[in-house]
Structure formats: C-alpha cells, structure tokens
Design a protein around this motif. Structure first.
Motif: not given
Ligand code: TXA
Ligand code: MG
Length: 321
Positions: A29, A31, A60-61, A142, A183-184, A198, A227
């Motif tokens: 992606t 990011t 997860l996103i 993730p 990350e985003s 974040r 998170a």
């Molecule tokens: O840039 C990004 O966001 C990347 C790319 C692959 O899209 N993804 C990413 O995902 O960084 P991950 O899982 O490594 O980090 C996502 C963060 C985690 O800290 C997760 O707990 C938080 O976002 N998150 C996801 N869903 C959430 C929710 N419903 N409520 C609060 N935090 C959430």
C-alpha cells in the motif's frame, strides 16, 4: 509462498483468488505493506494473527476499493467522516466507525466499531477490485510484520519478517518501495467530533482544513481504545533508540541531510525533507538491525504535518521495553 515482482493484471487476479480461497496475500500500500485476508473469513483471519504473533483482541483494518462500499461495513456514519473520506480516500487514512453485522468480533477484537481504509497504491486498489469482482467484501490487513516489530516498506522487509511463518499457498505482491513509509492516520469517527488515534500523512492541519473544525489528538497514555499501535513500545528495531543525544562512534545515526555525520558514526539515513524522512525511517531501522548495531541516535524532525507522525513513531520505538 511465492513472490510476484511483476504485478500484471493476471498476477493480481491470481492473488485475489488466493484471498477468496482463504489464504493470505502480502501486498503493497502507499503507507506500508499489508498482510491481507478475506475480512469475512474467520479461519483466514486466524492465520493473520498466528503469522503475526499478534493477540486476537487487537482489531484489524478492513480495506475496501471505494467509499461506495463503506456502508457494508459501517453504520451511523457522521457527515464529517464522509467529508474526510471524500477528501482523503483513496489514501493514507483509516476511519473508525460503528460497525455493521458484517464486521464480526474476529475483525474488531470484540469492539462495536471497525476500522476502514481505501488505499491508493495501484496494486492494492487493483487487488481489492479483483477481490470484490469475485464476490469479496473487504480485505483485513495489518502491517505485514511480526507483532511489535517495524512495519515493512519493501517486499524484502516483508520476506524478512514473515517468510518463516507463511504457508505454500500464501502469496506476496511486490509493488516497490512504499511512498509514504509510515502507517495511515487513524481517526475515531464514532463521536460528535473526530479524534486522531494514530497520526499519519493525513495531518491534523489537513483534517481541520477540510472540516473547518479543530481535531482532537489522543494522548496515548490515556487511550481507551484497544489498539496495539498505541502501546507505548512499538515499531521497534532491536537497537536501542536515543532521541536527540550526541551520536557516539560505532552507533547509527538518522537525521536530516543537513546534519553532519560525526566521525566514526554510521549514517543510516539522510532524508532531504520530512516526507523523505517518513519514507526512510523504517528502512533505516532495518539497516541498523542488519548491521547488528546496538544504538541508533535519532535527530527527530520538527514542525507539524508528517513530522508529528514521525515523532509519534520515534517516541514509541524509543520507549524502554
Ligand atoms: O497504513 C496502515 O494503516 C497499514 C496498511 C497495511 O493499511 N495497516 C496497519 O494495520 O497499520 P495495523 O493492524 O498494523 O495497525 C492498525 C492499528 C492497530 O493499532 C489496530 O489496533 C488499530 O489500528 N485499529 C484497527 N481497528 C481498530 C478499531 N476498530 N478501533 C481502534 N483501533 C483500531
Ligand atoms: Mg502494525
């Protein structure tokens, strides 16, 4: 697993079919690289948690190809969230919204909300469209690293992180180096005003400009939302990080180009500006680990915009474990 470096339409279609079958696809992606699975398939999602070594309570996103698909996953979407989506999607922004029944506990970690993003990288978008054309509804992804480690910004970094944990049927798509590099921006849109959970490339100033409202930023120490990116220690290389210290011989150094390298110090990155800093940071962390350095001195960037996001990651990577 197999790596596809020439991401033709046929290769991306094949990766979409892999996701439909319930296997994993690491994909680029703008990011960082993501580790994708069908967001409606519990078994596939379990594989993500196992491969990452991540606790299952951490959400997860879900990645979708366009705003038009948002209401499949989210309900009671506030007007300001739609404005943000129109302004910054596809792009480096994740919105946290009240979930529909499609977003099961195995995606949200049992929370009533779900994180959604439309990425802008062509390979990611094409993969999502192909996946949706096969009946898929969203790809949970993730960052493609082991839990607590540094997000990968190249396919080589994904391989180093995950090759030992993926299975024969999983796939990697190589889309080059990630342009943003961190990350985003995650924005909580479940309340009357948005809160940045974040920081990322979509900055508080950019959000304020679109909404005409100030935006809150969460103090990670008092964070109620579960998170892992918000744990104080995260995004960590093996080397110990020193912020703003005087670099010593034999240690690594990350600083803007204008900062001279003292004698005996190992330069890990010399970014020209803050965008370049974000793009270089995780690669520099990995370089330090590959050189088995014990210390990295970092001169953090100053200012607002993406500097805020870089400083957030630096603070977390420097946090004593
Ligand atoms: O840039 C990004 O966001 C990347 C790319 C692959 O899209 N993804 C990413 O995902 O960084 P991950 O899982 O490594 O980090 C996502 C963060 C985690 O800290 C997760 O707990 C938080 O976002 N998150 C996801 N869903 C959430 C929710 N419903 N409520 C609060 N935090 C959430
Ligand atoms: Mg991550």
């Amino acid at each position: 697993m197999s790596i596809t470096s020439n991401c033709t339409k046929a290769a991306i279609k094949d990766a979409a079919a892999t996701l439909i079958k319930g296997d994993l696809v690491a994909f680029p992606t703008e990011t960082v690289y993501g580790l994708g699975a069908d967001a409606t398939n519990e078994e596939a999602i379990k594989k993500i948690y196992t491969v990452k070594g991540r606790p299952t309570t951490h959400p997860l996103i879900v990645h979708i190809s366009s705003l038009e698909n948002l209401d499949k996953w989210a309900r009671d979407i506030p007007e300001y969230a739609i404005k943000l989506a129109r302004a910054f999607w596809p792009g480096p922004m994740t919105l946290i919204l009240a979930r529909t029944d499609l977003a099961k506990d195995f995606i949200t970690g049992g929370q009533d909300n779900v994180g959604i993003r439309v990425p802008s990288h062509t390979v990611a978008l094409t993969l999502l469209k192909e996946f949706e054309s096969l009946g898929g509804l969203g790809v949970a992804a993730p960052s493609a690293n082991r839990f607590g480690s540094v997000s990968p910004t190249s396919i080589t970094a994904v391989e180093i992180e995950l090759a030992d944990y993926l299975s024969m049927n999983d796939k990697f798509l190589d889309g080059g180096t990630c342009l943003v590099g961190i990350e985003s921006t995650i924005i909580n849109c479940t309340q009357s005003i948005p809160t940045i959970l974040r920081p990322g490339a979509v900055s508080a100033e950019m959000i304020t400009q679109i909404l005409g409202l100030p935006v809150k930023s969460l103090n990670t120490k008092h964070n109620q939302v579960h998170a892992p990116g918000m744990l104080e220690s995260h995004y960590s290389p093996k080397a110990k990080i020193f912020l703003n210290g005087t670099p010593v011989a034999g240690a690594g150094l990350i600083a803007l180009h204008s900062f001279k390298t003292p004698i005996g110090v190992i330069r890990l990155a010399s970014p020209r500006d803050n965008e370049d800093y974000a793009r270089s940071l995780y690669k520099a962390f990995r370089l330090a680990d590959s050189k088995k350095l014990e210390k990295i001195f970092v001169i953090p960037p100053t200012g607002d915009g993406i500097a805020v996001a870089i400083n957030d990651r630096l603070a977390k990577s420097a946090f004593e474990k």
